[in-house]
Design an enzyme around this catalytic site. Structure first.
Site, PDB file in Angstrom:
ATOM      1  N   HIS A 266       0.828  -1.206   0.000  1.00  0.00           N
ATOM      2  CA  HIS A 266       0.000   0.000   0.000  1.00  0.00           C
ATOM      3  C   HIS A 266       0.870   1.267   0.000  1.00  0.00           C
ATOM      4  O   HIS A 266       0.734   2.129  -0.875  1.00  0.00           O
ATOM      5  CB  HIS A 266      -0.910  -0.042   1.239  1.00  0.00           C
ATOM      6  CG  HIS A 266      -1.843   1.116   1.354  1.00  0.00           C
ATOM      7  ND1 HIS A 266      -3.150   1.061   0.938  1.00  0.00           N
ATOM      8  CD2 HIS A 266      -1.671   2.373   1.828  1.00  0.00           C
ATOM      9  CE1 HIS A 266      -3.737   2.218   1.153  1.00  0.00           C
ATOM     10  NE2 HIS A 266      -2.854   3.040   1.694  1.00  0.00           N
ATOM     11  N   GLU A 267       1.770   1.344   0.958  1.00  0.00           N
ATOM     12  CA  GLU A 267       2.598   2.563   1.059  1.00  0.00           C
ATOM     13  C   GLU A 267       3.527   2.680  -0.147  1.00  0.00           C
ATOM     14  O   GLU A 267       3.843   3.794  -0.581  1.00  0.00           O
ATOM     15  CB  GLU A 267       3.398   2.564   2.373  1.00  0.00           C
ATOM     16  CG  GLU A 267       2.559   2.473   3.651  1.00  0.00           C
ATOM     17  CD  GLU A 267       1.462   3.533   3.782  1.00  0.00           C
ATOM     18  OE1 GLU A 267       1.556   4.578   3.112  1.00  0.00           O
ATOM     19  OE2 GLU A 267       0.496   3.294   4.535  1.00  0.00           O
ATOM     20  N   HIS A 270       1.684   4.521  -2.780  1.00  0.00           N
ATOM     21  CA  HIS A 270       1.725   5.975  -2.538  1.00  0.00           C
ATOM     22  C   HIS A 270       3.076   6.540  -2.980  1.00  0.00           C
ATOM     23  O   HIS A 270       3.163   7.580  -3.635  1.00  0.00           O
ATOM     24  CB  HIS A 270       1.541   6.272  -1.050  1.00  0.00           C
ATOM     25  CG  HIS A 270       0.115   6.200  -0.560  1.00  0.00           C
ATOM     26  ND1 HIS A 270      -0.894   6.950  -1.119  1.00  0.00           N
ATOM     27  CD2 HIS A 270      -0.460   5.485   0.445  1.00  0.00           C
ATOM     28  CE1 HIS A 270      -2.049   6.698  -0.459  1.00  0.00           C
ATOM     29  NE2 HIS A 270      -1.806   5.808   0.474  1.00  0.00           N
ATOM     30  N   GLU A 296      -4.799   7.694  -3.012  1.00  0.00           N
ATOM     31  CA  GLU A 296      -5.243   6.402  -2.484  1.00  0.00           C
ATOM     32  C   GLU A 296      -5.483   5.395  -3.614  1.00  0.00           C
ATOM     33  O   GLU A 296      -5.348   4.187  -3.418  1.00  0.00           O
ATOM     34  CB  GLU A 296      -6.505   6.602  -1.634  1.00  0.00           C
ATOM     35  CG  GLU A 296      -6.898   5.408  -0.797  1.00  0.00           C
ATOM     36  CD  GLU A 296      -5.946   5.102   0.368  1.00  0.00           C
ATOM     37  OE1 GLU A 296      -4.984   5.868   0.581  1.00  0.00           O
ATOM     38  OE2 GLU A 296      -6.165   4.082   1.045  1.00  0.00           O
TER      39      GLU A 296
HETATM   40 ZN    ZN Z   1      -3.260   5.120   1.851  1.00  0.00          ZN
END
Ligand code: ZN
Length: 502
Positions: A266-267, A270, A296
């Site tokens: 997830h990160e 980003h 996101e």
């Molecule tokens: Zn996030």
């Protein structure tokens, strides 16, 4: 003669330098700082915030902006320049419309409210936080009154802060279109009689191996460790300290594999966005991410659309087995993939699966609106929360700490933020569908460990544009259609069919 536009860019870069110093302090506070440093750090941050606000609202800055706008009006052919001016005007107007006293009051109140929230959560007593929530709501109403444009209601203003151009009415439409199909899907999954073998994940996962595997995954997706790093923090996050320095964090627990691994995916998503922004535009809106929803979408795309796919694990499962020879002994790849794709109602948003996650957001969206329009009082939030969760997912939180007190957002004044998570989910599915149309056999590429084509596609269609377009324009240009709920619903239905046969 220097153009006034160049003067404006140099002013913008100075403010961005300050913001990046803020980020450096923030990263240090969350990753490295000993507790004894907290009070001095608060002073540093307060000073920097004040100084930055003064710089942003400086009349000389306003004059540079007007001058640059006049220059541009005389020759409006440069679209990038126009976009930069549009965004600079938006930030400047917001900064000058907010009285310094209100900015300071919000900062002070949220600092105290954060501690009250931590206490309330620890003690499982929402009444300790409710008065602070009431104060924050009052201040957010004042803030919205200062910033409201024509036709904008209070909640519109709050949402627009995080997702420029988004409106309450449009969000209602989106959530309205999502609710029934999601509730139906979750119900069909529950009554399918099938249950993925989640017990294969109930093992011990040595932390050093988790870290090594997370790094390997981030690297495979294209995260550049020369321009980033992975550390540990209590609350995982990603942050850019400047061009060439986009960092990520995670947290490890030895009895859980998915938290840290998918957290890193997830990160990384980003951070890939941040690493893909044009560094020669750094310090101007053209070098910055366009919105939280789009941000996101990048994290969710890599975490869920890629990271939970069969194709990804076809490539990556042998590496997981090598990293955890004991935990995964005798566990077949299909079992593992089914387990990380389980759909089951739960009380905690950040642990929710892809399908129920958006219902957690819908609940918060409804409660926030009721709080802002006065139809719900802060004291009555626990009851409203528990009833809404039960109505949507058939579960009741085991405690308020795991119910209405689970999220940090409100204590920091972030009301109107939650919907951007669902926007991110919608955008991720829509972008992924479009990438698949353009790139062909993505599954085949993932099975071979080839993630560069997808990353480059995202760079081309999303990252490199910074704030050149509004989020809605960006999505429409990248995918050929306005943002819609259909790609996400189609993705979730496919997954439910694969894992549960429904
Ligand atoms: Zn996030």
């Amino acid at each position: 003669m220097t153009r006034r536009f160049d003067q404006l860019v140099s002013d913008l870069r100075e403010v961005s330098l300050m913001a990046s110093i803020q980020s450096t302090l923030e990263w240090d506070e969350q990753v490295m700082m000993p507790p004894g440093g907290a009070s001095h750090r608060a002073d540093q941050k307060a000073w920097l915030a004040r100084t930055m606000h003064a710089r942003q609202t400086n009349p000389a800055f306003g004059e540079a902006l007007v001058g640059a706008e006049q220059e541009h009006a005389a020759d409006p052919s440069n679209g990038e320049e126009g976009a930069l001016l549009r965004q600079a005007r938006r930030s400047y107007d917001r900064a000058v419309k907010l009285p310094g006293s209100l900015v300071e009051e919000l900062a002070r109140t949220t600092a105290h409210a954060h501690h009250a929230w931590v206490d309330a959560r620890k003690a499982n007593e929402p009444s300790r936080f409710a008065p602070w929530l009431g104060r924050i709501i009052d201040l957010k109403k004042q803030q919205a009154a200062c910033l409201a444009g024509p036709g904008q209601g209070t909640y519109d203003v709050l949402v627009d802060e995080f997702e420029p151009g988004e409106t309450t009415a449009h969000l209602r439409e989106i959530f309205g279109a999502l609710r029934a199909p999601l509730v139906d899907l979750v119900g069909r999954v529950a009554s399918s009689g099938r249950r993925p073998p989640v017990e294969v994940l109930a093992k011990q996962w040595p932390v050093a191996a988790q870290e090594a595997l997370g790094r390997e995954a981030a690297k495979a997706l294209g995260y550049d460790f020369e321009r980033g790093r992975l550390d540990v923090s209590v609350h995982p996050f990603s942050i850019s300290l400047g061009p060439g320095d986009s960092r990520i964090t995670t947290r490890y627990t030895a009895d859980r594999f998915e938290g840290a691994f998918f957290g890193v995916m997830h990160e990384t998503g980003h951070a890939l966005y941040e690493q893909g922004l044009p560094s020669d535009r750094w310090g101007t809106p053209l070098g910055e991410a366009v919105s939280l929803g789009v941000h996101e979408s990048q994290s969710r795309l890599w975490e869920n659309l890629v990271g939970r796919s069969r194709a990804f694990w076809r490539y990556f499962y042998p590496k997981a087995v090598a990293a955890f020879p004991e935990a995964l002994a005798g566990v077949r790849e299909e079992q593992f993939v089914a387990a990380v794709n389980a759909i089951a109602p739960s009380e905690i948003r950040v642990e929710a699966d892809e399908a129920t996650y958006n219902l957690h957001i819908l609940l918060r969206f409804e409660i926030e609106q009721a709080l802002m329009d006065g139809s719900l009082r802060p004291d009555d939030v626990p009851q409203a929360w528990n009833d809404a969760l039960h109505a949507m997912l058939g579960v009741r939180p085991s405690s308020d700490a795991r119910g209405c007190l689970q999220d940090v957002h409100w204590s920091g004044g972030a009301i109107g933020y939650f919907p951007t998570y669902t926007l991110g989910n919608l955008f991720s599915a829509q972008l992924f569908e479009a990438a698949k149309r353009d790139l062909g056999d993505l599954d085949g590429q993932f099975e071979r460990g080839e993630f560069t084509p997808l990353r480059e596609w995202l760079r081309q269609h999303v990252h490199r544009h910074g704030q050149r377009y509004t989020p809605q324009e960006l999505l429409t240009r990248a995918t050929g259609a306005a943002p819609s709920v259909e790609p996400l619903l189609a993705h979730l239905r496919r997954k439910a069919a694969e894992v549960y046969g429904v």
